[in-house]
Design a protein around this motif. Structure first.
Motif, PDB file in Angstrom:
ATOM      1  N   ASN A 127      -7.118 -13.764  -5.072  1.00  0.00           N
ATOM      2  CA  ASN A 127      -5.824 -13.238  -4.649  1.00  0.00           C
ATOM      3  C   ASN A 127      -5.140 -14.223  -3.686  1.00  0.00           C
ATOM      4  OD1 ASN A 127      -3.677 -11.801  -3.597  1.00  0.00           O
ATOM      5  ND2 ASN A 127      -4.837  -9.893  -3.378  1.00  0.00           N
TER       6      ASN A 127
ATOM      7  N   THR B 233      -0.156   5.391   5.457  1.00  0.00           N
ATOM      8  CA  THR B 233      -0.615   6.620   4.783  1.00  0.00           C
ATOM      9  C   THR B 233      -1.877   7.066   5.530  1.00  0.00           C
ATOM     10  OG1 THR B 233      -1.606   5.147   3.133  1.00  0.00           O
ATOM     11  CG2 THR B 233       0.324   6.368   2.454  1.00  0.00           C
TER      12      THR B 233
ATOM     13  N   LYS C   4      -0.368   8.681 -10.549  1.00  0.00           N
ATOM     14  CA  LYS C   4      -0.861   7.874 -11.671  1.00  0.00           C
ATOM     15  C   LYS C   4      -0.201   8.286 -12.990  1.00  0.00           C
ATOM     16  CE  LYS C   4      -5.387   8.412 -11.349  1.00  0.00           C
ATOM     17  NZ  LYS C   4      -5.431   9.537 -10.371  1.00  0.00           N
TER      18      LYS C   4
ATOM     19  N   SER D 125      -7.755  -2.285   4.183  1.00  0.00           N
ATOM     20  CA  SER D 125      -7.918  -1.128   5.052  1.00  0.00           C
ATOM     21  C   SER D 125      -9.395  -0.864   5.269  1.00  0.00           C
ATOM     22  CB  SER D 125      -7.270   0.074   4.371  1.00  0.00           C
ATOM     23  OG  SER D 125      -6.642   0.898   5.311  1.00  0.00           O
TER      24      SER D 125
ATOM     25  N   VAL E  56      -3.646  -7.737   3.613  1.00  0.00           N
ATOM     26  CA  VAL E  56      -3.603  -6.401   3.013  1.00  0.00           C
ATOM     27  C   VAL E  56      -5.026  -5.897   2.910  1.00  0.00           C
ATOM     28  CG1 VAL E  56      -3.056  -5.082   0.923  1.00  0.00           C
ATOM     29  CG2 VAL E  56      -1.499  -6.864   1.703  1.00  0.00           C
TER      30      VAL E  56
ATOM     31  N   CYS F  57      -0.434   8.204  -1.742  1.00  0.00           N
ATOM     32  CA  CYS F  57      -1.193   7.310  -2.630  1.00  0.00           C
ATOM     33  C   CYS F  57      -2.210   6.524  -1.818  1.00  0.00           C
ATOM     34  CB  CYS F  57      -0.264   6.304  -3.302  1.00  0.00           C
ATOM     35  SG  CYS F  57       0.910   7.035  -4.420  1.00  0.00           S
ATOM     36  N   ILE F  58      -3.386   6.390  -2.366  1.00  0.00           N
ATOM     37  CA  ILE F  58      -4.431   5.619  -1.686  1.00  0.00           C
ATOM     38  C   ILE F  58      -4.230   4.122  -1.943  1.00  0.00           C
ATOM     39  CG2 ILE F  58      -6.174   5.592  -3.525  1.00  0.00           C
ATOM     40  CD1 ILE F  58      -8.189   6.447  -1.263  1.00  0.00           C
ATOM     41  N   SER F  59      -3.457   3.798  -2.976  1.00  0.00           N
ATOM     42  CA  SER F  59      -3.161   2.392  -3.298  1.00  0.00           C
ATOM     43  C   SER F  59      -1.848   1.991  -2.622  1.00  0.00           C
ATOM     44  CB  SER F  59      -3.048   2.228  -4.822  1.00  0.00           C
ATOM     45  OG  SER F  59      -2.202   1.143  -5.125  1.00  0.00           O
ATOM     46  N   HIS F  60      -1.918   0.949  -1.806  1.00  0.00           N
ATOM     47  CA  HIS F  60      -0.713   0.497  -1.092  1.00  0.00           C
ATOM     48  C   HIS F  60       0.400   0.091  -2.057  1.00  0.00           C
ATOM     49  CE1 HIS F  60      -3.146  -0.670   2.743  1.00  0.00           C
ATOM     50  NE2 HIS F  60      -2.973   0.616   2.620  1.00  0.00           N
ATOM     51  N   PHE F  61       0.046  -0.652  -3.097  1.00  0.00           N
ATOM     52  CA  PHE F  61       1.087  -1.148  -4.000  1.00  0.00           C
ATOM     53  C   PHE F  61       1.702  -0.005  -4.805  1.00  0.00           C
ATOM     54  CE2 PHE F  61      -1.474  -5.169  -3.530  1.00  0.00           C
ATOM     55  CZ  PHE F  61      -0.562  -5.767  -2.673  1.00  0.00           C
ATOM     56  N   ARG F  62       0.887   0.956  -5.175  1.00  0.00           N
ATOM     57  CA  ARG F  62       1.415   2.108  -5.903  1.00  0.00           C
ATOM     58  C   ARG F  62       2.392   2.866  -5.008  1.00  0.00           C
ATOM     59  NH1 ARG F  62      -3.453   4.943  -8.081  1.00  0.00           N
ATOM     60  NH2 ARG F  62      -3.466   3.459  -9.779  1.00  0.00           N
TER      61      ARG F  62
ATOM     62  N   ASP G 115       0.409  13.930  -9.465  1.00  0.00           N
ATOM     63  CA  ASP G 115      -0.470  12.764  -9.497  1.00  0.00           C
ATOM     64  C   ASP G 115       0.370  11.526  -9.792  1.00  0.00           C
ATOM     65  OD1 ASP G 115      -2.341  10.822  -9.906  1.00  0.00           O
ATOM     66  OD2 ASP G 115      -3.516  11.938 -11.391  1.00  0.00           O
TER      67      ASP G 115
ATOM     68  N   ASP H 119      -6.369  -2.938  -2.583  1.00  0.00           N
ATOM     69  CA  ASP H 119      -5.226  -2.439  -1.806  1.00  0.00           C
ATOM     70  C   ASP H 119      -5.387  -0.972  -1.415  1.00  0.00           C
ATOM     71  OD1 ASP H 119      -4.811  -1.284  -4.345  1.00  0.00           O
ATOM     72  OD2 ASP H 119      -2.637  -1.276  -4.060  1.00  0.00           O
ATOM     73  N   TRP H 120      -6.572  -0.425  -1.560  1.00  0.00           N
ATOM     74  CA  TRP H 120      -6.791   0.976  -1.195  1.00  0.00           C
ATOM     75  C   TRP H 120      -6.946   1.111   0.308  1.00  0.00           C
ATOM     76  CZ3 TRP H 120     -10.132   4.603  -4.669  1.00  0.00           C
ATOM     77  CH2 TRP H 120      -9.564   4.655  -5.935  1.00  0.00           C
ATOM     78  N   GLY H 121      -6.492   2.230   0.798  1.00  0.00           N
ATOM     79  CA  GLY H 121      -6.706   2.512   2.206  1.00  0.00           C
ATOM     80  C   GLY H 121      -5.545   3.262   2.828  1.00  0.00           C
ATOM     81  N   GLU H 122      -5.458   3.097   4.139  1.00  0.00           N
ATOM     82  CA  GLU H 122      -4.455   3.840   4.899  1.00  0.00           C
ATOM     83  C   GLU H 122      -3.113   3.127   4.879  1.00  0.00           C
ATOM     84  OE1 GLU H 122      -5.992   6.025   8.465  1.00  0.00           O
ATOM     85  OE2 GLU H 122      -7.372   4.339   8.483  1.00  0.00           O
TER      86      GLU H 122
ATOM     87  N   ASN I 277      -0.819   2.597  10.553  1.00  0.00           N
ATOM     88  CA  ASN I 277      -1.162   2.913   9.169  1.00  0.00           C
ATOM     89  C   ASN I 277      -0.108   3.811   8.542  1.00  0.00           C
ATOM     90  OD1 ASN I 277      -4.143   1.862   9.006  1.00  0.00           O
ATOM     91  ND2 ASN I 277      -3.922   2.890  10.974  1.00  0.00           N
TER      92      ASN I 277
END
Lengths: 57, 261
Positions: free
Chosen positions: B138, B233, B11, B112, B110, B34-39, B9, A54-57, B231
């Protein structure tokens, strides 16, 4: 600032203007670290998170 | 600029539903990177639940982190976007592909940086891609987002839209041997000055997903511009290397205006 790579024991140069959370890479083996703390004693690194789905933009 | 800024941070954060707060003070507004969408989604949801606004908002982050939700928002906003079909299982994929016509573009819902974005030139290739996708664990990978292949120059347009302004726009030119235009896939960037009509479309596309600080991607098709992605982020290493405008400055100025509202 300097640290030592836990994988290959090479010296890692951390820029003086680095901030906590910044990612630095070992020039020798490519292992990525995150700057965990910067104190008067020096810089502490921890292994950076690996890329996830899930990393990204 | 008269505001105090602190880098936190994500995290390290812990949210307590009983205490209605985090383990640290987070101020009047949070800009989520955040680089993680779910976070990012969970952080924005919890922040908004305790009355702390964030940029982008939870609804925008959620919409932009799922390609189908983005498509729905663009369609709802009257933004020209590539024709998209969604099959809720592998069973529906052949019919969807027939309807679109080959080649078809298969994207994960999901994801990127162009990851797992594939071009199926014929039925055999698509079948192989589906077979591989079915092996992934997934469940989101078992819902199929298929898009028409838009014939375009080997480039697309990346615009960083901040509020109601296009802060910067660049062409992203595919690397040799690569059809995708992601900077993460080696695409190079060139400065580009969008004309009035395109500026209007880019800002309207950002508004269609809820607005904020966004990366809007558009393609030049024979029928005009098509917006294919927004996008939540936005990353702008590639864009910043090609333009003079300071993108971070534009973002900070916008955030200061928002926090002072």
């Amino acid at each position: 600032m300097e640290a030592v790579c836990s994988e290959c024991e090479a010296k890692i140069i951390v820029p003086d203007d680095a901030i906590v959370g910044e990612i630095v890479e070992c020039a020798e083996c490519g292992t990525e670290y995150e700057v965990a703390a910067i104190t008067e004693v020096g810089v502490t690194l921890k292994k950076a998170e690996a890329v996830k789905e899930d990393w990204g933009e | 600029m008269g505001v105090q800024v602190e880098l936190v941070d994500a995290k390290s954060l812990v949210f307590d539903s009983r205490e209605h707060g985090f383990n640290t003070e987070l101020g009047d507004m949070v800009y989520i990177r955040c680089i993680s969408h779910f976070r990012a989604q969970m952080l924005s949801a919890t922040l908004e639940s305790i009355g702390v606004p964030c940029v982008n908002s939870h609804s925008v982050l959620e919409r932009c982190s799922n390609k189908m939700l983005t498509t729905l928002a663009l369609e709802r906003g009257g933004i020209p976007t590539p024709r998209t079909l969604m099959a809720l299982s592998a069973e529906g994929v052949p019919q969807a592909a027939l309807s679109l016509g080959y080649p078809v573009v298969l994207k994960p819902l999901v994801g990127s940086w162009g990851r797992l974005v594939s071009l199926a030139k014929d039925r055999e290739t698509l079948n192989a891609l589906v077979e591989h996708r079915e092996e992934l664990s997934n469940p989101l990978d078992h819902i199929y987002y298929l898009q028409e292949y838009v014939r375009r120059p080997p480039r697309d347009i990346r615009a960083v839209v901040v509020g109601d302004e296009v802060a910067a726009a660049v062409y992203r030119v595919s690397a040799d041997g690569e059809w995708r235009t992601n900077v993460a896939r080696g695409a190079s960037t060139e400065a580009f000055e969008p004309a009035g009509e395109l500026i209007e479309l880019l800002v309207k596309a950002a508004d269609a997903v809820g607005g904020g600080v966004l990366g809007v991607d558009a393609m030049e098709s024979s029928e005009g511009y098509l917006v294919h992605e927004v996008n939540g982020t936005v990353e702008f290493r590639g864009a910043q290397s090609a333009v003079q405008t300071s993108i971070p400055r534009k973002i900070v100025e916008y955030l200061v205006r928002e926090v002072k509202k």
